[in-house]
Scaffold this motif. Structure first.
Motif, PDB file in Angstrom:
ATOM      1  N   ALA A   1       6.277 -11.198  -8.044  1.00 50.57           N
ATOM      2  CA  ALA A   1       4.899 -10.999  -8.502  1.00 50.57           C
ATOM      3  C   ALA A   1       4.020 -12.204  -8.168  1.00 50.57           C
ATOM      4  O   ALA A   1       2.910 -12.057  -7.637  1.00 50.57           O
ATOM      5  N   ILE A   2       4.501 -13.389  -8.479  1.00 49.59           N
ATOM      6  CA  ILE A   2       3.690 -14.595  -8.252  1.00 49.59           C
ATOM      7  C   ILE A   2       3.510 -14.844  -6.756  1.00 49.59           C
ATOM      8  O   ILE A   2       2.404 -15.146  -6.289  1.00 49.59           O
ATOM      9  N   ALA A   3       4.603 -14.726  -5.985  1.00 49.28           N
ATOM     10  CA  ALA A   3       4.521 -14.973  -4.537  1.00 49.28           C
ATOM     11  C   ALA A   3       3.586 -13.975  -3.858  1.00 49.28           C
ATOM     12  O   ALA A   3       2.749 -14.358  -3.031  1.00 49.28           O
ATOM     13  N   LEU A   4       3.698 -12.696  -4.210  1.00 55.75           N
ATOM     14  CA  LEU A   4       2.851 -11.666  -3.594  1.00 55.75           C
ATOM     15  C   LEU A   4       1.389 -11.838  -4.001  1.00 55.75           C
ATOM     16  O   LEU A   4       0.486 -11.766  -3.164  1.00 55.75           O
ATOM     17  N   SER A   5       1.149 -12.098  -5.295  1.00 54.88           N
ATOM     18  CA  SER A   5      -0.227 -12.217  -5.783  1.00 54.88           C
ATOM     19  C   SER A   5      -0.959 -13.373  -5.116  1.00 54.88           C
ATOM     20  O   SER A   5      -2.091 -13.220  -4.639  1.00 54.88           O
ATOM     21  N   LEU A   6      -0.320 -14.532  -5.074  1.00 51.02           N
ATOM     22  CA  LEU A   6      -0.990 -15.683  -4.483  1.00 51.02           C
ATOM     23  C   LEU A   6      -1.074 -15.564  -2.962  1.00 51.02           C
ATOM     24  O   LEU A   6      -2.105 -15.860  -2.362  1.00 51.02           O
ATOM     25  N   GLY A   7       0.006 -15.138  -2.327  1.00 45.61           N
ATOM     26  CA  GLY A   7       0.006 -15.020  -0.876  1.00 45.61           C
ATOM     27  C   GLY A   7      -1.035 -14.037  -0.382  1.00 45.61           C
ATOM     28  O   GLY A   7      -1.880 -14.366   0.464  1.00 45.61           O
ATOM     29  N   LEU A   8      -1.021 -12.819  -0.933  1.00 45.53           N
ATOM     30  CA  LEU A   8      -1.964 -11.787  -0.502  1.00 45.53           C
ATOM     31  C   LEU A   8      -3.382 -12.105  -0.965  1.00 45.53           C
ATOM     32  O   LEU A   8      -4.350 -11.889  -0.240  1.00 45.53           O
ATOM     33  N   GLY A   9      -3.490 -12.662  -2.173  1.00 41.49           N
ATOM     34  CA  GLY A   9      -4.815 -12.987  -2.706  1.00 41.49           C
ATOM     35  C   GLY A   9      -5.539 -14.034  -1.876  1.00 41.49           C
ATOM     36  O   GLY A   9      -6.731 -13.899  -1.586  1.00 41.49           O
ATOM     37  N   LEU A  10      -4.830 -15.093  -1.472  1.00 44.67           N
ATOM     38  CA  LEU A  10      -5.454 -16.148  -0.664  1.00 44.67           C
ATOM     39  C   LEU A  10      -5.809 -15.646   0.728  1.00 44.67           C
ATOM     40  O   LEU A  10      -6.792 -16.089   1.331  1.00 44.67           O
ATOM     41  N   GLN A  11      -5.025 -14.709   1.236  1.00 46.07           N
ATOM     42  CA  GLN A  11      -5.331 -14.141   2.544  1.00 46.07           C
ATOM     43  C   GLN A  11      -6.597 -13.285   2.473  1.00 46.07           C
ATOM     44  O   GLN A  11      -7.440 -13.308   3.374  1.00 46.07           O
ATOM     45  N   LEU A  12      -6.741 -12.522   1.383  1.00 48.33           N
ATOM     46  CA  LEU A  12      -7.900 -11.650   1.227  1.00 48.33           C
ATOM     47  C   LEU A  12      -9.174 -12.429   0.893  1.00 48.33           C
ATOM     48  O   LEU A  12     -10.274 -11.992   1.218  1.00 48.33           O
ATOM     49  N   GLU A  13      -9.022 -13.574   0.248  1.00 57.52           N
ATOM     50  CA  GLU A  13     -10.194 -14.368  -0.158  1.00 57.52           C
ATOM     51  C   GLU A  13     -10.015 -15.825   0.266  1.00 57.52           C
ATOM     52  O   GLU A  13      -9.796 -16.716  -0.571  1.00 57.52           O
ATOM     53  N   PRO A  14     -10.082 -16.096   1.580  1.00 57.48           N
ATOM     54  CA  PRO A  14      -9.826 -17.453   2.078  1.00 57.48           C
ATOM     55  C   PRO A  14     -10.820 -18.496   1.569  1.00 57.48           C
ATOM     56  O   PRO A  14     -10.495 -19.680   1.483  1.00 57.48           O
TER      57      PRO A  14
ATOM     58  N   TRP B   1      16.345  -5.742  -9.378  1.00 56.74           N
ATOM     59  CA  TRP B   1      15.016  -5.974  -9.954  1.00 56.74           C
ATOM     60  C   TRP B   1      15.106  -6.296 -11.446  1.00 56.74           C
ATOM     61  O   TRP B   1      14.731  -5.511 -12.315  1.00 56.74           O
ATOM     62  N   ASN B   2      15.598  -7.506 -11.747  1.00 57.51           N
ATOM     63  CA  ASN B   2      15.619  -7.995 -13.117  1.00 57.51           C
ATOM     64  C   ASN B   2      14.370  -8.834 -13.388  1.00 57.51           C
ATOM     65  O   ASN B   2      13.517  -8.994 -12.513  1.00 57.51           O
ATOM     66  N   ARG B   3      14.260  -9.361 -14.603  1.00 61.81           N
ATOM     67  CA  ARG B   3      13.069 -10.119 -14.995  1.00 61.81           C
ATOM     68  C   ARG B   3      12.816 -11.295 -14.046  1.00 61.81           C
ATOM     69  O   ARG B   3      11.691 -11.519 -13.595  1.00 61.81           O
ATOM     70  N   ARG B   4      13.844 -12.046 -13.710  1.00 63.57           N
ATOM     71  CA  ARG B   4      13.697 -13.235 -12.857  1.00 63.57           C
ATOM     72  C   ARG B   4      13.111 -12.878 -11.487  1.00 63.57           C
ATOM     73  O   ARG B   4      12.136 -13.486 -11.029  1.00 63.57           O
TER      74      ARG B   4
ATOM     75  N   GLU C   1      18.783 -10.636 -17.632  1.00 67.58           N
ATOM     76  CA  GLU C   1      17.897  -9.703 -18.330  1.00 67.58           C
ATOM     77  C   GLU C   1      17.943  -8.344 -17.640  1.00 67.58           C
ATOM     78  O   GLU C   1      17.879  -8.244 -16.424  1.00 67.58           O
ATOM     79  N   ALA C   2      18.009  -7.306 -18.398  1.00 71.67           N
ATOM     80  CA  ALA C   2      18.090  -5.961 -17.820  1.00 71.67           C
ATOM     81  C   ALA C   2      16.745  -5.525 -17.261  1.00 71.67           C
ATOM     82  O   ALA C   2      15.696  -5.823 -17.824  1.00 71.67           O
ATOM     83  N   THR C   3      16.791  -4.804 -16.167  1.00 72.02           N
ATOM     84  CA  THR C   3      15.566  -4.272 -15.567  1.00 72.02           C
ATOM     85  C   THR C   3      14.878  -3.305 -16.516  1.00 72.02           C
ATOM     86  O   THR C   3      13.650  -3.240 -16.584  1.00 72.02           O
ATOM     87  N   GLU C   4      15.672  -2.573 -17.275  1.00 75.24           N
ATOM     88  CA  GLU C   4      15.094  -1.583 -18.178  1.00 75.24           C
ATOM     89  C   GLU C   4      14.184  -2.231 -19.210  1.00 75.24           C
ATOM     90  O   GLU C   4      13.192  -1.656 -19.641  1.00 75.24           O
ATOM     91  N   GLU C   5      14.532  -3.487 -19.584  1.00 71.76           N
ATOM     92  CA  GLU C   5      13.735  -4.154 -20.611  1.00 71.76           C
ATOM     93  C   GLU C   5      12.306  -4.388 -20.120  1.00 71.76           C
ATOM     94  O   GLU C   5      11.339  -4.106 -20.814  1.00 71.76           O
ATOM     95  N   ILE C   6      12.203  -4.887 -18.897  1.00 65.05           N
ATOM     96  CA  ILE C   6      10.859  -5.147 -18.392  1.00 65.05           C
ATOM     97  C   ILE C   6      10.138  -3.855 -18.049  1.00 65.05           C
ATOM     98  O   ILE C   6       8.938  -3.735 -18.216  1.00 65.05           O
ATOM     99  N   SER C   7      10.891  -2.846 -17.568  1.00 63.26           N
ATOM    100  CA  SER C   7      10.259  -1.555 -17.297  1.00 63.26           C
ATOM    101  C   SER C   7       9.707  -0.965 -18.578  1.00 63.26           C
ATOM    102  O   SER C   7       8.602  -0.415 -18.609  1.00 63.26           O
ATOM    103  N   GLY C   8      10.486  -1.092 -19.654  1.00 62.52           N
ATOM    104  CA  GLY C   8      10.037  -0.559 -20.924  1.00 62.52           C
ATOM    105  C   GLY C   8       8.808  -1.276 -21.460  1.00 62.52           C
ATOM    106  O   GLY C   8       7.905  -0.659 -22.004  1.00 62.52           O
ATOM    107  N   SER C   9       8.775  -2.624 -21.279  1.00 59.69           N
ATOM    108  CA  SER C   9       7.630  -3.376 -21.776  1.00 59.69           C
ATOM    109  C   SER C   9       6.356  -3.050 -21.004  1.00 59.69           C
ATOM    110  O   SER C   9       5.259  -3.153 -21.523  1.00 59.69           O
ATOM    111  N   LEU C  10       6.522  -2.649 -19.732  1.00 61.67           N
ATOM    112  CA  LEU C  10       5.351  -2.299 -18.921  1.00 61.67           C
ATOM    113  C   LEU C  10       4.821  -0.918 -19.269  1.00 61.67           C
ATOM    114  O   LEU C  10       3.618  -0.687 -19.327  1.00 61.67           O
TER     115      LEU C  10
END
Length: 472
Positions: free
Chosen positions: A400-413, A391-394, A452-461
């Motif tokens: 995030a993008i695949a889940l958001s759009l996939g699930l979002g379009l399913q919930l709001e067709p 679970w690195n930045r890439r 990119e280290a996972t810790e970096e993005i975890s820390g930024s969140l």
């Protein structure tokens, strides 16, 4: 140990061509059927319910649901024999149990929703073409695997489960036809569904062996018993069902739709990758070796051919069943002939409409309890696959993008109401856009981001770095 039970020596048990003594092989084969039985017939009931027919023995289309349940059993058996016995290049000649696939349900529901039994012809056209496409993947399946790492496959499996959990809750509350009525979500409905969930959980956690493997089936039987005591079971359809009937070619007809064909072909790729994983799991768990290219190709051919033949007779797409892979690892019996016996048992059940009629007496609320567990386990399996991802930045951006759009379009067709109907059906399935986005981004995003280290993005969140979750 397995060889102390009289099944054979360790070398024999790891040999797919070995046949244990018949007195032990037959129970082992039926055990495989029990482990997959509920999952195999449930998609037919869900599709019929989504189309708006089948429920209630007084429905004029009720026999159509019984027929589809019957064909689910029959062609699961036929497809299993394709795998275990094989024909030319078709079949892995391994103990692979085939059955109706949950993965295709989110594609099928929008195609038939509320359209009645006539809409099933569109499914059958898509299943036929998609199955033939699936079979051709056997020629180059090994070369596709690079584009489908755990990030993609785990996301797709998770999305399949998330797309279906709503169906489970609707069934447990009383079924789609009951929405808006006073009985929908009643205490009686949830008592039947809750019994299934509680018994299944208890057996999964506190039982061992075959009882644990068959927890969902036993849970359904317990819920069925409660429904019987409540007077919610009708056997009127069983008496009217024929004792014996052969498959009927083109029973629902064939109609070819671009949306159905594209959807089934794309999901065929997902199913093929799942089968590759199952073949690898069987060889590793049963024989302690890697699967050969010939076995993987043969399994993919059989997967696709089994699906295409199913479409000609009114059954739904077939794929390898992962729960049976775990059963092989548990029993230590690698014999393909044991699974052949299970396949023959499924064919026998499929020739007897009374079996389908008995299954159809299970109240929708009881089935809902089982479905909630099964679809939740699909989500859990996807999350388990995602645990292999770094679970690195890439990878987090891709997910995030695949889940958001996939699930979002399913919930709001309706967000895509201006798209042509074909594209709208495909885009709002949830699974296909999520898979497409994840595959494309995984192929085009530079690997430098992976450093990119996972810790970096975890820390930024969190603003605090790793290990700062509440309660830690």
């Amino acid at each position: 140990m397995a060889h102390s039970t009289g099944l054979g020596t360790p070398a024999q048990l790891a040999d797919p061509n070995y046949t244990p003594p018949l007195a032990k092989a037959v129970p082992l084969g039926i055990q495989h059927v029990l482990a997959m039985f509920v999952s195999n017939v449930t998609p037919a009931i869900i599709v019929c319910g989504a189309a708006g027919f089948g429920f209630g023995s007084n429905s004029p289309d009720f026999p159509q649901m019984i027929y589809m349940i019957q064909m689910s059993m029959f062609f699961a058996g036929i497809a299993t024999l394709f795998q275990t016995i094989g024909v030319g290049p078709v079949g892995a000649r391994l103990p692979i149990v085939q059955g109706t696939s949950f993965a295709f349900i989110p594609i099928m529901i929008p195609l038939v929703a509320g359209k009645g039994v006539d809409a099933i012809a569109v499914l059958m056209g898509g299943i036929l073409v998609g199955g033939l496409f699936h079979a051709t993947l056997g020629l180059f399946i090994g070369r596709l695997r690079f584009a489908l790492p755990p990030l993609v496959t785990g996301l797709v499996v998770t999305m399949i489960g998330l797309a279906l959990v709503k169906v489970g809750v609707q069934y447990a509350a009383g079924g789609v036809p009951a929405i808006g009525t006073p009985d929908y979500g009643s205490l009686m409905n949830w008592t039947m569904a809750g019994t299934v969930i509680l018994v299944t959980l208890a057996l999964k956690f506190f039982a061992r062996g075959m009882i644990s493997v068959s927890a969902v089936l036993i849970g359904l039987l317990a819920g069925y018993g409660v429904a019987l005591m409540m007077g919610q079971v009708s056997f009127a359809s069983v008496g009217r069902a024929a004792p014996f009937a052969l498959p009927d070619p083109l029973h629902f007809g064939l109609e070819f739709s671009v949306a159905a064909i594209v959807g089934f072909c794309l999901m065929g790729i997902v199913s093929a990758v799942e089968t590759v994983g199952d073949v690898s799991g069987i060889c590793k768990g049963g024989a302690g070796r890697e699967a050969t290219d010939k076995e993987i190709q043969g399994a993919t051919f059989a997967d696709g051919l089994g699906t295409a033949v199913s479409g000609l007779f009114g059954a739904l797409p077939n794929t390898s069943f992962s729960q049976n892979v775990g059963l092989i690892a548990m029993t230590g019996v690698m014999s393909r002939h044991v699974v052949t016996i299970g396949g023959l048992f499924l064919i026998l059940c499929g020739l007897m409409p009374k079996v389908g009629a008995i299954i159809s007496t299970v109240p929708i609320e009881v089935l809902g309890g089982g479905v909630i567990v099964m679809f939740g386990m699909v989500v859990a399996a996807g999350i388990s696959m995602l645990s292999d991802v770094t679970w690195n930045r890439r990878n987090m951006v891709i997910f995030a993008i695949a889940l958001s759009l996939g699930l979002g379009l399913q919930l709001e067709p309706e967000a895509l109401q201006h798209l042509p109907q074909t594209l709208k059906v495909l885009a709002t399935s949830g699974i296909l856009p999520a898979a497409a986005i994840a595959i494309v981004l995984n192929l085009i995003l530079p690997e430098e981001l992976a450093a990119e280290a996972t810790e970096e993005i975890s820390g930024s969140l969190s603003g605090q770095g790793k290990g700062s979750m509440p309660g830690e």
